[in-house]
Scaffold this motif. Structure first.
Motif, short mmCIF file in Angstrom:
data_model
loop_
_atom_site.label_atom_id
_atom_site.label_comp_id
_atom_site.label_asym_id
_atom_site.label_seq_id
_atom_site.Cartn_x
_atom_site.Cartn_y
_atom_site.Cartn_z
N TYR A 12 0.87 -1.18 0.00
CA TYR A 12 0.00 0.00 0.00
C TYR A 12 0.90 1.22 0.00
CZ TYR A 12 -4.07 -2.82 1.39
OH TYR A 12 -5.08 -3.72 1.45
N VAL A 15 3.90 1.38 2.32
CA VAL A 15 3.84 0.30 3.30
C VAL A 15 3.81 -1.06 2.59
CG1 VAL A 15 2.52 -0.70 5.20
CG2 VAL A 15 2.56 1.78 4.86
N ALA A 17 2.61 -4.24 3.20
CA ALA A 17 1.73 -4.85 4.19
C ALA A 17 1.99 -6.34 4.31
CB ALA A 17 0.27 -4.58 3.84
N ASP A 36 1.46 -7.98 15.92
CA ASP A 36 1.23 -6.64 16.45
C ASP A 36 0.25 -5.88 15.57
OD1 ASP A 36 1.55 -4.55 18.15
OD2 ASP A 36 3.76 -4.58 18.06
N ASN A 37 -0.22 -4.73 16.05
CA ASN A 37 -1.08 -3.87 15.23
C ASN A 37 -0.32 -3.47 13.97
OD1 ASN A 37 -2.17 -2.64 18.27
ND2 ASN A 37 -3.57 -3.50 16.79
N GLY A 38 -0.99 -3.61 12.82
CA GLY A 38 -0.35 -3.23 11.56
C GLY A 38 0.57 -4.31 11.01
N ALA A 39 0.59 -5.50 11.61
CA ALA A 39 1.50 -6.55 11.15
C ALA A 39 1.09 -7.12 9.79
CB ALA A 39 1.56 -7.67 12.19
N GLY A 40 -0.20 -6.94 9.42
CA GLY A 40 -0.67 -7.44 8.13
C GLY A 40 -1.69 -8.56 8.23
N SER A 42 -5.02 -8.55 8.99
CA SER A 42 -6.29 -8.32 8.27
C SER A 42 -6.06 -8.36 6.76
CB SER A 42 -6.88 -6.97 8.66
OG SER A 42 -7.26 -7.00 10.01
N THR A 43 -4.93 -7.83 6.31
CA THR A 43 -4.66 -7.83 4.88
C THR A 43 -4.54 -9.26 4.36
OG1 THR A 43 -3.46 -5.75 5.20
CG2 THR A 43 -3.15 -6.88 3.11
N GLN A 84 -12.93 -7.58 10.34
CA GLN A 84 -12.66 -6.90 11.62
C GLN A 84 -13.59 -5.71 11.81
OE1 GLN A 84 -8.60 -5.64 11.93
NE2 GLN A 84 -8.73 -5.30 14.14
N GLU A 166 -10.72 -11.08 14.46
CA GLU A 166 -11.11 -10.53 15.77
C GLU A 166 -12.58 -10.80 16.08
OE1 GLU A 166 -9.03 -8.85 17.77
OE2 GLU A 166 -7.47 -7.96 16.51
N HIS A 198 -5.92 -10.81 19.27
CA HIS A 198 -4.86 -10.31 20.15
C HIS A 198 -4.93 -11.00 21.50
CE1 HIS A 198 -3.39 -7.19 17.54
NE2 HIS A 198 -4.64 -6.81 17.29
N1 LIG Z 1 -6.50 -0.07 2.43
C1 LIG Z 1 -5.27 0.27 2.89
N2 LIG Z 1 -4.65 1.35 2.40
C2 LIG Z 1 -3.42 1.71 2.84
N3 LIG Z 1 -2.76 1.03 3.76
C3 LIG Z 1 -3.31 -0.06 4.30
C4 LIG Z 1 -4.61 -0.49 3.90
N4 LIG Z 1 -4.92 -1.60 4.60
C5 LIG Z 1 -3.88 -1.84 5.39
N5 LIG Z 1 -2.91 -0.92 5.23
C6 LIG Z 1 -1.62 -0.89 5.93
O1 LIG Z 1 -1.08 -2.20 5.87
C7 LIG Z 1 -0.50 -2.55 7.12
C8 LIG Z 1 -1.14 -3.83 7.64
O2 LIG Z 1 -2.48 -3.56 8.01
P1 LIG Z 1 -3.46 -4.67 8.58
O3 LIG Z 1 -4.81 -4.08 8.71
O4 LIG Z 1 -3.34 -5.89 7.78
O5 LIG Z 1 -2.85 -4.92 10.04
P2 LIG Z 1 -3.38 -5.88 11.21
O6 LIG Z 1 -2.31 -6.85 11.48
O7 LIG Z 1 -4.71 -6.41 10.90
O8 LIG Z 1 -3.49 -4.85 12.43
P3 LIG Z 1 -4.56 -4.80 13.65
O9 LIG Z 1 -4.10 -5.76 14.67
O10 LIG Z 1 -4.42 -3.40 14.15
O11 LIG Z 1 -5.90 -5.09 13.13
C9 LIG Z 1 -0.70 -1.36 8.04
O12 LIG Z 1 0.50 -0.60 8.05
C10 LIG Z 1 -1.80 -0.57 7.39
O13 LIG Z 1 -1.65 0.80 7.64
#
Ligand SMILES: Nc1ncnc2c1ncn2[C@@H]1O[C@H](COP(=O)(O)OP(=O)(O)OP(=O)(O)O)[C@@H](O)[C@H]1O
Ligand SMILES: [Mg+2]
Lengths: 241, 341
Positions: A12, A15, A17, A36-40, A42-43, A84, A166, A198
């Protein structure tokens, strides 16, 4: 019989992801996905449900390649997802959220509302979250009731793989325990479940394997029997044990 | 799942025991989302009662017919606008589409001597094509609906003027005049046409998969796409329907006046949006009501009629309409405020 992601990368802007991530989910198992938060997390799960098209990598369900980035394709292959953010349409009632995109209709597309209502109410009534009517707009429901509405959509259609991002975050201890039991029940009936959470205690309680993401990379996959809380925490925080 | 559910939740929905089962199985009759229809309905009844006491001829057949004729154009345009707004769009080009498609009709008939039915087909096709252009620009180029349709309003209207200039087409065949001035069972044809459109639209909106998905696309496009709804197709579709109904409204208007003027139809846009919003459709998408738009169109028509009947100058119609819109919106803004607080 498994869902397999190979070499998934997704960027992204600045980033990264996800970076070359492999992930496998067998039928009948419960895999925890932590990080961790932002680890990827959800992606990665959105890639699995077809909501996100990866920049590279392959996706197969039960040996059949699935076109990545196509929610209908993933769903038809038997993969169902709880997002989520719950991904609900606030102005529509629970029943129409549950059936959105696969409404029960007559041959000409007219809604078979009664059938849909009874089916959705049946699932929702299986939870002890304060009983609510599936004909109420979800925007008027409590946080837990909304989560139950979204869970109902992901478990109500006899899919073979269920992704739960989650699933228990908005729930009381009581309702959380019910969701845990539902997840165990799904796995016993042969459904493969990934649960992003988490809550390490719950993950350790019900998952047979756990995968850890760190800054978009797979930091490790462990069988629950040969890892420790200690090791998981350092994988999550530092990316290595 | 727990087996020991509290029994009161299990039967919570079976409250329709006086009706046959299939009645309880119907979707919500007024539509899938909750729209404050009570506000326009109250205003309409209130105005009608006041008028009935002050002017005995308000409920005369002739006057009711005049009101219905007035409401019919707004009903046609309002149905399309309700679809567009519910899908989170807005179409500012409807007046131009209406003009362009009727100019095409008139040109086909008068300048090219084509058969009547061909002229009708070309007219409707023009409307649909204009809507399609709007939809494509909005979805594929991801430009804001407001900007796109503001621009195409100028383009479509400009094209009509380029072709027709200041010329007026008139003297259409009898069948065209019948659409505008004829009656069936003593009901004017424009009213029949628009009520049929309203009924069909409501059935699709409230009881068909299309309606549910349209609301979902407007309410939460990301969620709709994740559930496999083709968001782009629904958004484009709403503009095509809008364009088509603009052409239908154009035919009806042209038939009533027995004339096409390329510089006409400028106040229709605001009246249409007003009728839709007064009817409770949410301006930013996701909540819409065809029934509400129907009530809104009648409310505005009754207001204009009342001003004239009460002997005011016609310019007061605008003032009265504005005030009634404010009161109606005020009624349900206060109602929702109470629910939240
Ligand atoms: N649609 C998007 N546009 C831009 N950046 C994105 C998008 N979706 C995710 N990101 C970035 O990709 C990275 C991974 O995000 P992701 O949502 O997968 O994290 P996560 O592990 O699910 O975190 P959390 O525990 O907070 O839910 C983050 O840095 C986020 O900012
Ligand atoms: Mg996440």
């Amino acid at each position: 019989m498994a869902v397999e992601l190979r070499g998934i990368s997704k960027r992204y802007g600045q980033v990264l992801a996800l970076e070359n991530v492999d992930f496998t989910l067998e039928r009948g198992e419960i895999v925890g996905l932590v990080g961790d938060n932002g680890a990827g997390k959800s992606t990665l799960m959105k890639v699995l449900s077809g909501a996100v098209r990866p920049d590279s990598g392959s996706f197969a369900v039960d040996g059949q390649p699935v076109n990545p980035g196509n929610p209908i394709g993933a769903r038809e292959a038997g993969v169902e997802m709880l997002y989520q953010d719950l991904s609900l349409v606030d102005d529509l009632p629970t029943v129409m959220n549950v059936f959105l995109g696969r409404e029960l209709t007559t041959r000409f597309g007219f809604l078979r509302f009664g059938e849909m209502r009874r089916h959705a109410q049946g699932i929702v009534d299986g939870f002890s979250v304060r009983g609510f009517s599936v004909t109420q707009p979800v925007g008027q429901l409590s946080g837990g009731q909304r989560q139950v509405s979204a869970i109902a959509r992901s478990i109500g259609f006899g899919s073979r793989y269920v992704i739960l991002d989650e699933p228990t975050s908005a729930l009381s201890p009581n309702a959380r325990q019910e969701v845990v039991e539902i997840i165990s029940g799904l796995a016993r009936s042969g459904i493969g479940v990934v649960m992003v959470s988490h809550d390490l205690a719950t993950v350790r309680q019900i998952c047979s394997r756990v995968a850890v993401l760190h800054l978009g990379r797979l930091a490790g996959v462990r069988a629950m029997t040969d890892t420790t809380q200690q090791e998981l925490v350092s994988l999550i925080v530092d990316g290595h044990a | 799942m727990r087996a020991n559910n509290p029994p009161e939740t299990a039967g919570a929905v079976d409250t329709h025991r006086f009706f046959p089962a299939w009645v309880a199985d119907l979707p919500p009759l007024l539509g899938p989302t909750k729209v404050p229809l009570i506000a326009p309905a109250t205003m309409l009844v209130l105005l009608a009662v006041v008028m009935a006491f002050t002017r005995g001829d308000f409920f005369s057949t002739g006057n009711l017919r005049a009101i219905a004729l007035d409401a019919s154009i707004i009903m046609l345009l309002g149905v399309g606008m309700t679809a567009v707004i519910t899908a989170r769009g807005i179409d500012l080009s409807i007046g131009a589409i209406l003009i362009l498609s009727t100019v095409v009709f008139a040109a086909a008939l008068k300048d090219f001597g084509l058969p009547l039915w061909v002229a009708f087909v070309l007219c409707l096709a023009t409307g649909a094509a204009c809507g399609y252009v709007n939809g494509l620009l909005v979805t594929y180029l991801k430009m804001p609906d407001f900007i796109v349709t503001l621009s195409t309003e100028l383009v479509f209207r400009g094209l009509a003027l380029v072709y027709a200039g200041g010329a007026v087409f008139f003297g259409f065949p009898d069948f065209v005049k019948f659409i505008g001035r004829g009656r069936f069972l003593d009901i004017p044809m424009p009213v029949i046409i628009s009520v049929v459109v309203v009924v069909v639209a409501h059935i699709l909106f409230a009881y068909h998969r299309i309606g549910i998905r349209l609301h979902a696309v407007g309410g939460n496009p990301v969620a709709a796409a994740r559930q496999g709804v083709n968001v782009v197709r629904y958004r484009i579709g709403s503009y095509v329907i809008m364009g088509l109904l603009s052409a239908v409204a154009g035919i009806v208007l042209m038939a009533r006046l027995d004339a096409v003027v390329a510089s006409g139809a400028v106040t229709l846009l605001l009246n249409t949006i007003a009728a839709v919003i007064v009817g409770g459709t949410y301006l930013f998408g996701g909540r819409g009501s065809i029934v509400g738009t129907f009530l809104g169109a009648w409310l505005l028509a009754v207001v204009s009629n009342a001003v004239v009947l009460l002997g005011f100058e016609a310019f007061w119609q605008h003032v009265a309409a504005g005030v009634v819109i404010l009161i109606t919106i005020g009624l349900y803004s206060r109602r929702t405020a109470r629910l939240d607080g």
